[in-house]
Design an enzyme around this catalytic site. Structure first.
Site, PDB file in Angstrom:
ATOM      1  N   LYS A   1       0.830  -1.193   0.000  1.00  0.00           N
ATOM      2  CA  LYS A   1       0.000   0.000   0.000  1.00  0.00           C
ATOM      3  C   LYS A   1       0.876   1.259   0.000  1.00  0.00           C
ATOM      4  O   LYS A   1       2.032   1.220   0.434  1.00  0.00           O
ATOM      5  CB  LYS A   1      -0.886   0.033   1.254  1.00  0.00           C
ATOM      6  CG  LYS A   1      -1.968  -1.016   1.315  1.00  0.00           C
ATOM      7  CD  LYS A   1      -2.746  -0.899   2.609  1.00  0.00           C
ATOM      8  CE  LYS A   1      -3.833  -1.961   2.709  1.00  0.00           C
ATOM      9  NZ  LYS A   1      -4.926  -1.727   1.753  1.00  0.00           N
TER      10      LYS A   1
ATOM     11  N   ARG B   1     -10.536 -11.334   1.471  1.00  0.00           N
ATOM     12  CA  ARG B   1     -11.408 -12.343   0.860  1.00  0.00           C
ATOM     13  C   ARG B   1     -10.773 -13.733   0.895  1.00  0.00           C
ATOM     14  O   ARG B   1     -11.483 -14.740   0.932  1.00  0.00           O
ATOM     15  CB  ARG B   1     -11.758 -11.923  -0.566  1.00  0.00           C
ATOM     16  CG  ARG B   1     -10.577 -11.841  -1.507  1.00  0.00           C
ATOM     17  CD  ARG B   1     -10.877 -11.016  -2.745  1.00  0.00           C
ATOM     18  NE  ARG B   1     -11.050  -9.603  -2.413  1.00  0.00           N
ATOM     19  CZ  ARG B   1     -11.396  -8.662  -3.287  1.00  0.00           C
ATOM     20  NH1 ARG B   1     -11.612  -8.994  -4.552  1.00  0.00           N
ATOM     21  NH2 ARG B   1     -11.538  -7.404  -2.906  1.00  0.00           N
TER      22      ARG B   1
END
Length: 488
Positions: free
Chosen positions: A266, A340
């Site tokens: 990130k 996920r």
């Protein structure tokens, strides 16, 4: 967790003198005059504002032997009356804290129902929350320790029960907020597991924690893949409130205790906020705590896959293919789509419990913030009626939801050239494809909904019953849904 002792009283008479230092009055524009001691000053303030809509302020009474009065002007019909009371109580107790006042009363509207009593109690607990456990508190204002709920008429047993329920739910939500607020070097997967075990001992629900060895033996390959880059060992936390038995309602929370994105790193700006990527997990701990304290008749099981997502020489790489508990192969296109992955293992396991329904909560996608901002929880489900049930619960609790579609066309974005599925589907419809990825691991006949709380887990400014910071979203929302399931 931070402990605060507060006294909450219910009275059927108005305060006399400086019985309380602050008196919070929710004012609905269409409410009839009651002729009470604060009404003239409040009316003068409202006249000066004209038709400026909702607002709140302290009003001067010109007397030293009466409480300070905080008026919250509310627009009848703009939102449910219970949520208006929750917002007014929360804003009032925050304002009292800012003034350094030690006690606050809240004027219940005439004819208030049980929902309004519960909401007002929640607002008094939720509104002034702040975590100061890591800094010197010298010179900082303390919360009002005494909170009174005042009514002009006798208070029913139902109202008193509603106040107790509201306080328990708000305390669970505040504990959730604290977990989300604590830094990543405190809240590790092990810390989450130890906290769950402690809460289980204190409140009477069972806890089981699977460590790395057991996860490897059982085949939790997706969770283990995400954890590869960190020295912190992953774990899988299972909590159970037995209730009255029967098929369990399973709540699943994403427990990434710090998310740097892995190899798909990130940007540095704002990365410190990634400590709250376990907000779904924290909400599950809050839900189980409240279920046990309220002795819910429903059987509730909470599941938390917990890990960090960091870059290192051992981290999972873009292009790797991993195989999780379901046996399906997953091509990892972006290691920052890790939530996920760990949820796919948790959802696979949840179905082995033969659940009545599964709700998972996760700060899953930045795309959710683009779609809905910070005002609604995204709901993705293929189960008939479940989105409507959650929407109804959100209207009651003030944690509103909005459904997004799971049309088959979105599934094609997750097609992989070498595996059963890939973990991202491109920029378009990012929240929906994230939900579709999870749906891939849930059988068609299982009632399931995914709640993306990426836009609602943290608030950048205070408003109503929400101070700046962690929201604890999901605790009261899921409880209201469970209550409705139990009464259906």
């Amino acid at each position: 967790m931070e402990k605060r002792l507060r006294v909450v009283e219910i009275r059927s008479e108005m305060p006399a003198g400086r019985d309380v230092e602050a008196f919070v009055v929710p004012w609905f524009d269409d409410a009839p005059s009651t002729g009470e001691w604060w009404e003239e000053a409040a009316g003068q303030w409202l006249e000066r504002r004209g038709d400026a809509g909702e607002a709140a302020a302290w009003v001067r009474l010109g007397a030293t032997d009466t409480p300070d009065v905080f008026v919250a002007r509310l627009s009848a019909g703009e939102r449910p009356a219970a949520e208006s009371c929750r917002r007014a109580a929360g804003a009032g107790v925050r304002a009292a804290r800012e003034r350094g006042l030690t006690s606050v009363g809240f004027r219940m509207p005439d004819g208030a129902d049980a929902g309004m009593w519960q909401a007002s109690a929640e607002g008094l607990e939720l509104g002034d929350w702040r975590y100061d456990g890591l800094r010197e508190t010298k010179g900082r204002t303390a919360p009002p320790e005494t909170r009174l709920l005042h009514a002009a008429e006798a208070v029913s047993a139902d109202a008193r029960a509603a106040v107790r329920r509201g306080r328990i739910l708000a305390e669970a939500q505040n504990a959730t907020r604290e977990l989300v607020t604590l830094p990543g070097n405190t809240v590790t997967p092990r810390y989450l597991a130890e906290t769950a075990a402690r809460l289980g001992r204190e409140h009477g629900f069972s806890t089981r924690v699977r460590g790395r060895d057991e996860l490897e033996a059982d085949g939790f390959g997706a969770l283990l893949a995400v954890s590869q880059g960190s020295v912190e060992e992953p774990c899988f936390i299972e909590m159970e409130h037995e209730g009255g038995g029967g098929a369990p309602y399973v709540v699943v929370g994403k427990g990434v205790t710090f998310d740097a994105g892995g190899i798909s790193l990130k940007p540095a700006s704002g990365m410190e906020d990634m400590k709250y990527d376990m907000a779904g997990a924290a909400a599950v701990l809050g839900i189980l705590t409240a279920a046990a304290r309220l002795e819910l008749p429903e059987r509730v099981i909470g599941l938390v896959p917990a890990t960090e997502n960091l870059p290192s020489g051992t981290a999972v790489k873009p292009g790797d293919v991993v195989r999780g508990l379901s046996g399906k192969s997953i091509e990892v296109i972006n290691t920052d789509a890790e939530g996920r992955l760990i949820l796919s293992d948790a959802l696979t396991y949840a179905q082995r419990l033969e659940p009545a329904a599964i709700i998972d909560m996760a700060t899953l996608t930045g795309a959710c913030v683009i779609a809905l901002g910070h005002h609604a929880v995204a709901v993705l489900t293929a189960s008939d009626g479940l989105a409507d049930e959650l929407s109804a619960a959100g209207a009651v609790t003030g944690e509103r939801t909005w459904p997004l579609p799971l049309w088959k066309e979105y599934r094609a974005q997750l097609d992989s050239d070498i595996a059963d599925i890939k973990n991202i589907g491109g920029r378009g419809g990012g929240t929906i494809t994230g939900g579709w990825f999870l749906r891939e691991f849930v059988a068609d006949d299982v009632r399931w909904a995914h709640l993306d709380i990426a836009g609602t887990a943290w608030s950048e400014k205070a408003h109503g019953w929400q101070p700046k910071g962690a929201t604890g979203v999901g605790v009261r929302l899921v409880h209201e849904w469970l209550r409705a399931c139990g009464s259906g």
